[in-house]
Design a protein around this motif. Structure first.
Motif, short mmCIF file in Angstrom:
data_model
loop_
_atom_site.label_atom_id
_atom_site.label_comp_id
_atom_site.label_asym_id
_atom_site.label_seq_id
_atom_site.Cartn_x
_atom_site.Cartn_y
_atom_site.Cartn_z
N ALA A 250 37.10 40.07 55.89
CA ALA A 250 36.73 41.14 54.99
C ALA A 250 36.13 40.51 53.73
N SER A 251 35.84 41.32 52.74
CA SER A 251 35.25 40.78 51.51
C SER A 251 36.32 40.18 50.60
N GLN A 252 36.11 38.95 50.19
CA GLN A 252 36.95 38.33 49.16
C GLN A 252 36.15 38.04 47.89
N ALA A 253 35.00 38.68 47.75
CA ALA A 253 34.10 38.37 46.65
C ALA A 253 34.78 38.49 45.29
N GLU A 254 35.62 39.50 45.11
CA GLU A 254 36.24 39.71 43.80
C GLU A 254 37.24 38.63 43.44
N LEU A 255 37.69 37.86 44.42
CA LEU A 255 38.67 36.80 44.17
C LEU A 255 38.03 35.54 43.61
N ALA A 256 36.72 35.41 43.74
CA ALA A 256 36.06 34.18 43.31
C ALA A 256 34.74 34.52 42.59
#
Length: 368
Positions: A250-256
């Protein structure tokens, strides 16, 4: 009862809306009535990974008229899943039950499909066989290695050390395929790239995942990716260490916000919408649905701050190639022990690749 068994290539040419699907006799055929989908997850819905990918798709399907979704999270691969599914059927009226964890299939879903012949059961792995399993059971699978190949392309143009780190759960074919596909994607644009892998031993081991990510950074890897159920710890560790990352599931974009490049994502909603449409039309649900980029069953996360313009352009080109059927595995290719494993060109859905038991030359690590 007549049984129809289609080859993988036939599957890819069959089905509605361009999907690779086949509906065998015994499938659901109801002209009227509400669709009640029961979805069972092995972990929390919001795990930034495997379970969240399914939950996001379910949230989309909840907006389809005439569809009710019942969900249960944190259900272990034990008798608990059978109890949960029976409750969905008997108390909530579920007529389609989705088991989203590998260990749910045998014996639990097989036994339940026999016990409840009027309920359709579908499992998120390609384990169902027309020759030995109930006809109201089936499977679906997205070939995420295609999106991991794109990860590799972007990573290969984002690394300055030419070392890409991969935190992996278990050395089973689907995991090995993702590792090898990252390598081939990276080497398609950067022949000097290598992939260093550490296996944690299980699908969810946050402490071990953090240790593995740190060890890979310490070894000089400046891009980190993974195949674990919940990539949150891996991506956060990479960000904290100041290196770039590519996501999984899934999207982990907000974590990095600083180092995220892109990620390999499932598009389960494509399959679930197919089920809903078939039900609404009174048509049989397909027993098998498989696919990848060519039929909108995988995607890559929107590019983050870690993606360079060159990486974005190359990754976009790779996606278009996959949509057109460009093969990932083109031989001769040898494993990292020097054995020839791929002689010629392999279709991206060649069944031989489903039994992958090796790591390619260029991958640093061992499956033993």
């Amino acid at each position: 009862m007549q049984k129809t068994v289609l080859s993988r290539r036939s599957l890819l040419k069959a089905g509605a809306a361009g999907l690779a699907a086949t509906a065998l006799p015994g499938g659901l055929a109801r002209a009227q009535g509400a669709l009640v989908i029961g979805a069972v997850y092995v972990g929390p819905r919001a795990d930034f990974g495997w379970n969240q990918a399914h939950a996001v798709a379910m949230d989309i399907i909840k907006g389809v008229p005439g569809v009710t979704v019942i969900e249960e999270e944190n259900v272990p691969e034990s008798d608990a899943v059978a109890q949960t599914m029976e409750s969905m059927i008997n108390l909530d009226g579920a007529n389609v039950v989705l088991g989203t964890s590998f260990g749910y299939f045998d014996p639990f879903m097989i036994d339940l499909a026999t016990k409840y012949p009027d309920v359709q059961f579908r499992h998120a792995a390609p384990l169902w066989s027309a020759d030995k399993h109930p006809m109201n059971l089936g499977g679906y699978f997205c070939y995420l290695n295609q999106a991991h190949y794109v990860n590799g392309v972007a990573a290969g143009l984002s690394t300055t050390t030419n070392k890409i780190g991969f935190v992996a759960a278990k050395p089973i074919p689907t995991v090995l395929s993702n590792i090898n596909s990252v390598l081939l994607g990276a080497r398609s644009v950067n022949p000097d790239a290598v992939v260093q892998v550490i296996f944690t031993g299980d699908w969810s081991m946050p402490v071990r995942e953090a240790e593995a990510a740190n060890a890979l950074v310490d070894a000089g890897c400046d891009v980190i990716t993974c195949h674990v159920d919940g990539p949150k710890v891996v991506i956060e560790t990479a960000e904290r260490r100041g290196v770039k990352s590519c996501g999984h599931n899934a999207s982990q974009a907000e974590l990095a916000p600083n180092g995220f490049i892109t990620g390999a994502e499932y598009k389960w909603e494509t399959i679930y919408r197919l089920y809903a449409d078939a039900f609404a039309a009174g048509e049989p649900l397909p027993n098998v649905v498989v696919g990848g980029y060519h039929n909108d069953m995988v995607q890559n996360t929107a590019y983050g701050a870690g993606a360079t313009p060159e990486a974005i352009a190359a990754a976009d080109a790779a996606i278009e190639g996959l949509k057109a059927g460009k093969p990932i595995y083109v031989g001769p290719l040898s494993d990292n022990a020097g054995n020839l494993v791929i002689e010629g060109e392999k279709d991206n859905y060649d069944p031989e690749l489903d039994g992958m038991g090796w790591l390619l030359e260029g991958v640093v690590g061992s499956i033993t």
